[in-house]
Enzyme design. Structure first.
Site, mmCIF file in Angstrom:
data_model
loop_
_atom_site.group_PDB
_atom_site.id
_atom_site.type_symbol
_atom_site.label_atom_id
_atom_site.label_comp_id
_atom_site.label_asym_id
_atom_site.label_seq_id
_atom_site.Cartn_x
_atom_site.Cartn_y
_atom_site.Cartn_z
ATOM 1 C CG ASP A 55 17.946 16.882 20.961
ATOM 2 O OD1 ASP A 55 17.182 16.358 21.796
ATOM 3 O OD2 ASP A 55 17.873 18.076 20.620
ATOM 4 C CD GLU A 133 -1.744 -6.577 -3.375
ATOM 5 O OE1 GLU A 133 -2.659 -5.740 -3.553
ATOM 6 O OE2 GLU A 133 -1.871 -7.775 -3.667
ATOM 7 C CD GLU A 193 -0.255 -3.163 -6.549
ATOM 8 O OE1 GLU A 193 -1.241 -2.400 -6.501
ATOM 9 O OE2 GLU A 193 -0.337 -4.399 -6.482
ATOM 10 C CG HIS A 242 -4.996 -3.728 -1.029
ATOM 11 N ND1 HIS A 242 -5.385 -4.062 -2.308
ATOM 12 C CD2 HIS A 242 -5.634 -2.574 -0.729
ATOM 13 C CE1 HIS A 242 -6.232 -3.147 -2.764
ATOM 14 N NE2 HIS A 242 -6.386 -2.232 -1.832
ATOM 15 N NE ARG A 313 -9.969 -8.153 -7.008
ATOM 16 C CZ ARG A 313 -8.706 -8.414 -6.713
ATOM 17 N NH1 ARG A 313 -8.009 -7.554 -5.981
ATOM 18 N NH2 ARG A 313 -8.126 -9.523 -7.135
#
Length: 444
Positions: A55, A133, A193, A242, A313
């Site tokens: 469904d 990342e 990370e 990123h 950055r």
């Protein structure tokens, strides 16, 4: 053990070899929330040939109730054992494509949206490679933000209590055929990370979903909670995703030119210009939650200003210089997305923006290597640097007018996504928060 199945016959061989008793079928709604149901392996032959009906009206962004019959068709190349389940009477998973009852691709399926966008470059022999990342937090429970440690960036100390969690997560990913480049503690307390090795965009979108589920499941085994919420802790860095991206034609990196000052080909420069020009339009997709915009503020390493650079950055787009002059390493890093985005849709709109730059040969402005956060408003205006949307509401209004996003997502997903985000904003602006109670009750 990582399996490499290419067709349904190899899936059945793996089921027999590893005594698989349940196969879970995975897909996502338009927001990237994982959905699943389990089938008996005895039903798998029919699932491969005809699909499994369900469904669709109960799935966010899928069909309306009067046209709700959907079919899930498993992709045999995505078959893997689930390592956090028992090995005896094992459980496996496969991603699926959602189809209409007549067998045609369902336009509301995010995986189909990405497939359709990738088909634009396939005829020319191009492939779109991405390497995201993903940052995330570990908390002591799912209803609080009590951290496990007070570690910082790259810390190798006893303050990093999540080393075992990261190790077991990487081992689980490895057993599912997912290549991890490295892992580390991030800037904020209890923030981490695990970086994935780049691959084609469709496989990577599947991998991102697998990654997020794996991180959460391993944390749960330890009694903790893993969160990909963009900004869970006030006053600390938020979590980004990123996205490194490049276009290849065979083994040739289309973005690379050794004779250019920045080792960028014309296509590479146009691609970056496309990302910059269309950044405000695609932000509602790459940063799709109210909370996403609490990360996109100056001072916490998240990009706010629309500019590009090589080493800076603080810019939205970066051309990493880890291996200057090396063709395979030349790529573009788009820094605003967060890990709570739907990867199928996020990859789609980033590719569409870059391709628009190539098709229209957009001019690329000069790189901005100084810290943009420390520039004055006048300096940014003189340099032509504008900003990303400051809230989900601002982003929605820009995206709603975007022909590029409408074409990238398709009319069905585009309309459903905009409607969902407007509803989220309305719920947010009418909600009374604890901050408001703490701030105003003593005064008013």
């Amino acid at each position: 053990m990582a399996l490499q199945t290419r067709n349904k016959e190899e899936v059945f061989e793996a089921i027999d070899e590893f005594n698989v008793r349940f196969v879970r079928i995975w897909f996502t709604d338009i927001l990237g929330i994982p959905k699943s149901f389990a089938i008996n392996p005895n039903e798998l032959d029919g699932a491969f040939s005809e699909g499994m009906g369900f469904d669709g009206s109960s799935i966010e962004g899928f069909a309306r109730i009067h046209e709700s019959d959907m079919v899930a068709k498993p992709d045999p190349t995505t078959f893997q054992l689930i390592p956090w389940r028992q090995q005896e009477n094992a459980v496996a998973r496969m991603f699926c494509d959602i189809q209409n009852p007549d067998g045609t691709p369902y336009e509301g399926d995010p995986r189909n949206v990405l497939k359709r966008n990738l088909s634009r470059i396939k005829d020319d022999g191009y492939s779109f490679l991405v390497g995201p990342e993903l940052e995330f937090f570990y908390f002591k429970g799912e209803n609080n933000t009590d951290v496990l440690d007070n570690g910082g960036y790259f810390d190798l100390t006893t303050a990093d209590n999540a080393t075992d969690l990261r190790r077991d997560t990487i081992l689980a990913l490895d057993s599912m055929g997912i290549d991890v480049e490295y892992s580390h503690h991030e800037v904020a307390p209890s923030q981490h990370e695990i970086d994935l090795r780049y691959k084609d965009a469709l496989s990577m979108a599947d991998t991102v979903m697998t990654y997020k589920i794996t991180v959460k499941e391993i944390a749960r085994r330890y009694g903790y909670h893993a969160s990909f919420m963009p900004k869970p802790i006030f006053g600390q860095n938020g979590s980004g995703m990123h996205v490194h991206q490049s276009l290849f034609q065979g083994k040739r990196n289309v973005m690379f030119d050794p004779g250019n000052e920045f080792n960028l080909s014309d296509e590479g420069r146009y691609y970056i210009a496309g990302l910059l020009r269309h950044a405000p339009e695609i932000t509602a997709v790459t940063n799709q939650w109210v909370n996403s915009y609490k990360r996109l503020v100056p001072g916490y390493e998240a990009p706010v200003y629309i500019a590009w650079a090589r080493r800076n950055r603080s810019s939205l787009v970066r051309v990493p210089m880890y291996k200057p002059g090396k063709e395979a390493a030349t790529r573009v890093e788009y820094r605003s997305p967060d890990p709570a985005a739907n990867p199928y849709l996020a990859f789609s709109v980033m590719l569409a923006a870059g391709l628009a730059g190539i098709a229209n040969k957009y001019d690329l402005p000069s790189p901005q290597e100084q810290d943009i956060y420390h520039m004055t408003d006048e300096q940014r205006a003189k340099a032509g640097i504008t900003s990303l949307p400051g809230s989900l509401n601002d982003a929605i209004h820009i995206t709603e007018k975007s022909t590029l996003v409408r074409e990238a997502l398709g009319e069905h997903v585009f309309r459903a996504f905009i409607a969902n985000k407007k509803a989220e904003w309305d719920a947010y602006r009418m909600n009374i928060t604890q901050w408001e109670l703490n701030r105003y009750l003593p005064l008013l």
